[in-house]
Design a protein around this motif. Structure first.
Motif, PDB file in Angstrom:
ATOM      1  N   TYR A  31      -1.103 -14.296   3.148  1.00 19.05           N
ATOM      2  CA  TYR A  31      -0.702 -12.623   2.924  1.00 19.05           C
ATOM      3  C   TYR A  31      -0.454 -11.814   4.113  1.00 19.05           C
ATOM      4  CZ  TYR A  31      -1.378 -13.700  -2.042  1.00 19.05           C
ATOM      5  OH  TYR A  31      -1.299 -13.906  -3.437  1.00 19.05           O
ATOM      6  N   ALA A  32       0.753 -11.263   4.079  1.00 17.39           N
ATOM      7  CA  ALA A  32       0.830 -10.147   5.066  1.00 17.39           C
ATOM      8  C   ALA A  32      -0.019  -8.896   4.666  1.00 17.39           C
ATOM      9  CB  ALA A  32       2.161  -9.687   4.893  1.00 17.39           C
ATOM     10  N   MET A  33      -0.570  -8.432   5.499  1.00 15.59           N
ATOM     11  CA  MET A  33      -1.616  -7.218   5.271  1.00 15.59           C
ATOM     12  C   MET A  33      -1.244  -5.741   5.738  1.00 15.59           C
ATOM     13  SD  MET A  33      -3.849  -8.726   3.029  1.00 15.59           S
ATOM     14  CE  MET A  33      -5.057  -7.110   3.397  1.00 15.59           C
ATOM     15  N   GLY A  34      -1.386  -4.774   5.003  1.00 13.07           N
ATOM     16  CA  GLY A  34      -0.813  -3.381   5.219  1.00 13.07           C
ATOM     17  C   GLY A  34      -1.845  -2.278   5.212  1.00 13.07           C
ATOM     18  N   TRP A  35      -1.624  -1.294   5.941  1.00 17.69           N
ATOM     19  CA  TRP A  35      -2.595   0.030   5.691  1.00 17.69           C
ATOM     20  C   TRP A  35      -1.489   1.079   5.266  1.00 17.69           C
ATOM     21  CZ3 TRP A  35      -7.629   0.076   5.385  1.00 17.69           C
ATOM     22  CH2 TRP A  35      -8.351  -0.935   5.922  1.00 17.69           C
ATOM     23  N   PHE A  36      -1.771   1.753   4.070  1.00 18.15           N
ATOM     24  CA  PHE A  36      -1.129   2.798   3.841  1.00 18.15           C
ATOM     25  C   PHE A  36      -2.034   4.211   3.731  1.00 18.15           C
ATOM     26  CE2 PHE A  36       2.697   0.753   2.303  1.00 18.15           C
ATOM     27  CZ  PHE A  36       2.430  -0.593   2.377  1.00 18.15           C
ATOM     28  N   LYS A  42       0.362  15.050  -0.998  1.00 20.44           N
ATOM     29  CA  LYS A  42       1.574  14.281  -0.336  1.00 20.44           C
ATOM     30  C   LYS A  42       1.789  12.929  -1.166  1.00 20.44           C
ATOM     31  CE  LYS A  42       1.785  16.783   3.985  1.00 20.44           C
ATOM     32  NZ  LYS A  42       1.754  16.399   5.525  1.00 20.44           N
ATOM     33  N   GLU A  43       2.659  12.145  -0.930  1.00 20.39           N
ATOM     34  CA  GLU A  43       2.769  10.907  -1.473  1.00 20.39           C
ATOM     35  C   GLU A  43       2.261  10.005  -0.378  1.00 20.39           C
ATOM     36  OE1 GLU A  43       7.059  11.534  -3.791  1.00 20.39           O
ATOM     37  OE2 GLU A  43       6.809  10.089  -2.233  1.00 20.39           O
ATOM     38  N   ARG A  44       1.946   8.706  -1.033  1.00 19.74           N
ATOM     39  CA  ARG A  44       1.442   7.584  -0.011  1.00 19.74           C
ATOM     40  C   ARG A  44       2.520   7.162   0.857  1.00 19.74           C
ATOM     41  NH1 ARG A  44      -0.440   2.805  -3.600  1.00 19.74           N
ATOM     42  NH2 ARG A  44       1.730   2.476  -3.816  1.00 19.74           N
ATOM     43  N   GLU A  45       1.913   6.957   2.201  1.00 16.60           N
ATOM     44  CA  GLU A  45       3.076   6.521   3.301  1.00 16.60           C
ATOM     45  C   GLU A  45       2.536   5.314   3.700  1.00 16.60           C
ATOM     46  OE1 GLU A  45       3.489   9.468   6.069  1.00 16.60           O
ATOM     47  OE2 GLU A  45       1.354   9.517   6.631  1.00 16.60           O
ATOM     48  N   PHE A  46       3.292   4.633   4.469  1.00 14.69           N
ATOM     49  CA  PHE A  46       3.321   3.170   5.098  1.00 14.69           C
ATOM     50  C   PHE A  46       2.484   3.630   6.507  1.00 14.69           C
ATOM     51  CE2 PHE A  46       3.703  -0.710   7.008  1.00 14.69           C
ATOM     52  CZ  PHE A  46       4.086  -0.481   8.525  1.00 14.69           C
ATOM     53  N   VAL A  47       1.465   3.136   7.063  1.00  8.21           N
ATOM     54  CA  VAL A  47       0.796   3.324   8.162  1.00  8.21           C
ATOM     55  C   VAL A  47       1.090   2.014   9.299  1.00  8.21           C
ATOM     56  CG1 VAL A  47      -1.115   3.690   9.561  1.00  8.21           C
ATOM     57  CG2 VAL A  47      -0.952   4.729   7.485  1.00  8.21           C
ATOM     58  N   TYR A  94      -5.520   3.092   2.311  1.00 12.59           N
ATOM     59  CA  TYR A  94      -5.595   1.873   1.601  1.00 12.59           C
ATOM     60  C   TYR A  94      -5.168   0.568   2.122  1.00 12.59           C
ATOM     61  CZ  TYR A  94      -5.655   5.520  -2.237  1.00 12.59           C
ATOM     62  OH  TYR A  94      -6.051   6.785  -2.916  1.00 12.59           O
ATOM     63  N   CYS A  95      -5.773  -0.381   2.110  1.00 17.72           N
ATOM     64  CA  CYS A  95      -5.068  -1.698   2.449  1.00 17.72           C
ATOM     65  C   CYS A  95      -4.577  -2.482   1.333  1.00 17.72           C
ATOM     66  CB  CYS A  95      -6.393  -2.342   3.003  1.00 17.72           C
ATOM     67  SG  CYS A  95      -7.707  -3.085   1.990  1.00 17.72           S
ATOM     68  N   ALA A  96      -3.563  -3.096   1.784  1.00 19.65           N
ATOM     69  CA  ALA A  96      -2.739  -3.933   0.667  1.00 19.65           C
ATOM     70  C   ALA A  96      -2.414  -5.383   1.036  1.00 19.65           C
ATOM     71  CB  ALA A  96      -1.691  -3.238  -0.012  1.00 19.65           C
TER      72      ALA A  96
END
Length: 119
Positions: A31-36, A42-47, A94-96
């Motif tokens: 899995y690739a992992m991301g933080w948002f 405000k709306e959720r945004e990519f970090v 959030y992590c995803a």
């Protein structure tokens, strides 16, 4: 699948924090992992995000040069090192996890950890 984010807290402008996200119930290295993040009102945004191996990384322009994403596949954990923090970094982080890639749809989300940057 569980993604457990931790490490949030309060910090002064210019300070640092390191977030961690421990994953279970999935083959982490697949899995690739991301933080948002989502700031109040405000709306959720990519970090930031990284590839399955961690070699490729991606950042939002607002954090480039200040934040670093990394992962330890042996520990099923992804990290977000945040330096030179600003009040505008205040948000729930959030992590995803994405089975398709760091810039694709994210399949699983953690519960979030609150970061507050204030003097």
């Amino acid at each position: 699948v569980q993604l457990q984010a931790s490490g949030g807290g309060s910090v002064q402008p210019g300070g640092s924090l390191r977030l961690s996200c421990a994953a279970s119930g999935l083959t982490f290295s697949s899995y690739a992992m991301g933080w948002f993040r989502q700031a109040p009102g405000k709306e959720r945004e990519f970090v930031a995000a990284n590839s399955m191996s961690g070699v490729r990384t991606y950042y939002a322009d607002s954090v480039k040069g200040r934040f670093t994403i990394s992962r330890d596949n042996a520990k099923n954990t992804v990290y977000l090192q945040m330096n030179s923090m600003k009040p505008e970094d205040t948000a729930i982080y959030y992590c995803a996890a994405s089975r398709s890639g760091p810039r694709s749809e994210y399949n699983y989300w953690g519960q979030g950890t609150l970061v507050t940057v204030s003097s």
